[in-house]
Enzyme design. Structure first.
Site, PDB file in Angstrom:
ATOM      1  CE  LYS A 171      -5.989   1.884  -0.432  1.00 26.15           C
ATOM      2  NZ  LYS A 171      -6.514   1.879   0.905  1.00 26.15           N
ATOM      3  CE  LYS A 197      -3.539   2.486   2.535  1.00 27.80           C
ATOM      4  NZ  LYS A 197      -4.586   2.434   3.560  1.00 27.80           N
TER       5      LYS A 197
HETATM    6  C1  PBG Z   1      -6.936   3.763   5.480  1.00 20.17           C
HETATM    7  C2  PBG Z   1      -7.500   3.519   4.131  1.00 20.17           C
HETATM    8  C3  PBG Z   1      -7.402   4.399   3.056  1.00 20.17           C
HETATM    9  C4  PBG Z   1      -8.081   3.819   1.992  1.00 20.17           C
HETATM   10  C5  PBG Z   1      -8.592   2.596   2.427  1.00 20.17           C
HETATM   11  N1  PBG Z   1      -8.215   2.421   3.756  1.00 20.17           N
HETATM   12  C6  PBG Z   1      -6.848   5.746   2.920  1.00 20.17           C
HETATM   13  C7  PBG Z   1      -5.689   6.172   3.690  1.00 20.17           C
HETATM   14  O1  PBG Z   1      -4.684   5.455   3.785  1.00 20.17           O
HETATM   15  O2  PBG Z   1      -5.789   7.269   4.235  1.00 20.17           O
HETATM   16  C8  PBG Z   1      -8.207   4.473   0.656  1.00 20.17           C
HETATM   17  C9  PBG Z   1      -9.127   3.871  -0.321  1.00 20.17           C
HETATM   18  C10 PBG Z   1      -9.474   4.763  -1.450  1.00 20.17           C
HETATM   19  O3  PBG Z   1      -8.884   5.827  -1.675  1.00 20.17           O
HETATM   20  O4  PBG Z   1     -10.406   4.384  -2.170  1.00 20.17           O
HETATM   21  N2  PBG Z   1      -6.794   2.663   6.285  1.00 20.17           N
END
Ligand code: PBG
Length: 331
Positions: free
Chosen positions: A256, A201
């Site tokens: 991701k 991520k």
């Molecule tokens: C945080 C989380 C995020 C997303 C899913 N879980 C954003 C972040 O790291 O602030 C983003 C998903 C998206 O942008 O569709 N645990």
């Protein structure tokens, strides 16, 4: 002198719709998709999200109702994200321990109302913390404390498994959390609950609309998660993270965001035998919607091309805000 005629004619394979159908290498199917869904407190109508046209925050009842629509379209999984009321948030994110919090109620409502759907529950502290970080801050407030956060994530995962989640999905990028969660679930009698690890991520600029949707955006604007999410410049490090998550017991690995990181999807596909997921995130969805609203792109053709690209790169499972639309288009 005339040039010699081509000795190879690959266009023969494109000459008719029948031949093109027969030689197509990848196909999309509604079973490929997991739909991310947002749930909010209260029994009112669904709320639209300005930066994500076509996506809504649902009440608990609305969530189950909408999940039924997705099920009937052939979508097989849902990833749930709660928008916790600001008054319930604090520095420690302690509200996640409330056995009746919105997330746990949502998981129970989905498993009761639509048991055929696989529920993937997000494990991270950002919906519950006033600062919006995915974990607990250290004493100086300068960084997320890894090991204290992992203990909290284990508690959260266990509660979600108790509520009936099929898979827990740690999205926090703490070190060692997959093994810790696996051990916690096993010890609690949840050996059958799976782990979808947000293995690679990245610290991405494409999460903005999601933070609008769940209310984790800070008034100051930018939320710096570079102390735990991956640097977009680093591919080897992402492969290492994924290898560690696999070794620690993850059942599914995920990359991701999706579009800017297809090199990693391909490389991971060639390295692991686990199912591989991608998350086409909120900003990727919003970009395309915004261009389509201006008439600059055809949303359907462009979205389907992106989704197909994820499969071609090697993804088995696609988390996408297009899930419902794409499932309709595929009928
Ligand atoms: C945080 C989380 C995020 C997303 C899913 N879980 C954003 C972040 O790291 O602030 C983003 C998903 C998206 O942008 O569709 N645990």
């Amino acid at each position: 002198m005339l040039p010699s005629l081509p000795s190879h004619r690959p266009r023969r394979l494109r000459a008719s719709a029948a031949i093109r159908d027969l030689t197509r290498e990848h196909r999309l199917h509604p079973h490929d998709f997991i739909a991310p869904m947002f749930v909010m407190e209260g029994g009112g109508d669904s709320e639209s999200i300005d930066s994500m046209p076509g996506i809504f925050r649902h009440s608990l009842a609305g969530l189950a109702e909408h999940a039924r629509v997705l099920r009937d379209l052939g979508v097989r999984g849902i990833a749930v994200f709660p928008r916790i009321d600001a008054g319930l948030k604090d520095e420690m994110g302690g509200h996640f321990r409330d056995p009746d919090n919105l997330m746990l109620r949502a998981v129970r409502a989905l498993k009761r109302g639509v048991p055929e759907l696989a529920v993937f529950s997000d494990v991270a502290l950002d919906p519950y913390t006033s600062h919006g970080h995915d974990g607990l801050l250290n004493a100086a407030g300068t960084d997320v404390d890894n090991d204290r956060t992992v203990i909290a994530l284990c508690e959260m995962a266990r509660m979600q498994a108790d509520a009936g989640a099929d898979f827990v999905a740690p999205s926090d990028m703490m070190d060692g959390r997959v093994r810790a969660i696996r051990e916690t679930l096993d010890a609690a009698g949840h050996a059958d609950t799976g782990i979808l690890a947000y293995a690679a991520k990245f610290n991405s600029a494409f999460y903005g609309p999601f933070r609008d949707a769940v209310g984790s955006k800070r008034p100051a604007g930018y939320l710096d998660k570079s102390g735990y999410q991956l640097d977009p410049a680093n591919a080897r490090e992402a492969l290492l993270e994924a290898a560690l998550d696999e070794e620690e017991g993850a059942d599914i690995l995920m990359v991701k965001p999706a579009g800017p990181y297809l090199d990693l999807v391909r490389q991971l596909r060639d390295r692991t035998l686990l199912p591989l997921a991608v998350y086409q995130v909120s900003g990727e969805y919003a970009m395309l919607q915004a261009a389509a609203e201006r008439g600059w792109l055809d949303a359907r053709a462009a979205a389907m091309e992106q989704l197909l690209g994820f499969k071609r790169a090697g993804a088995d499972i696609i988390l996408t805000y297009w899930a419902e639309q794409a499932a309709r288009w595929l009928r």
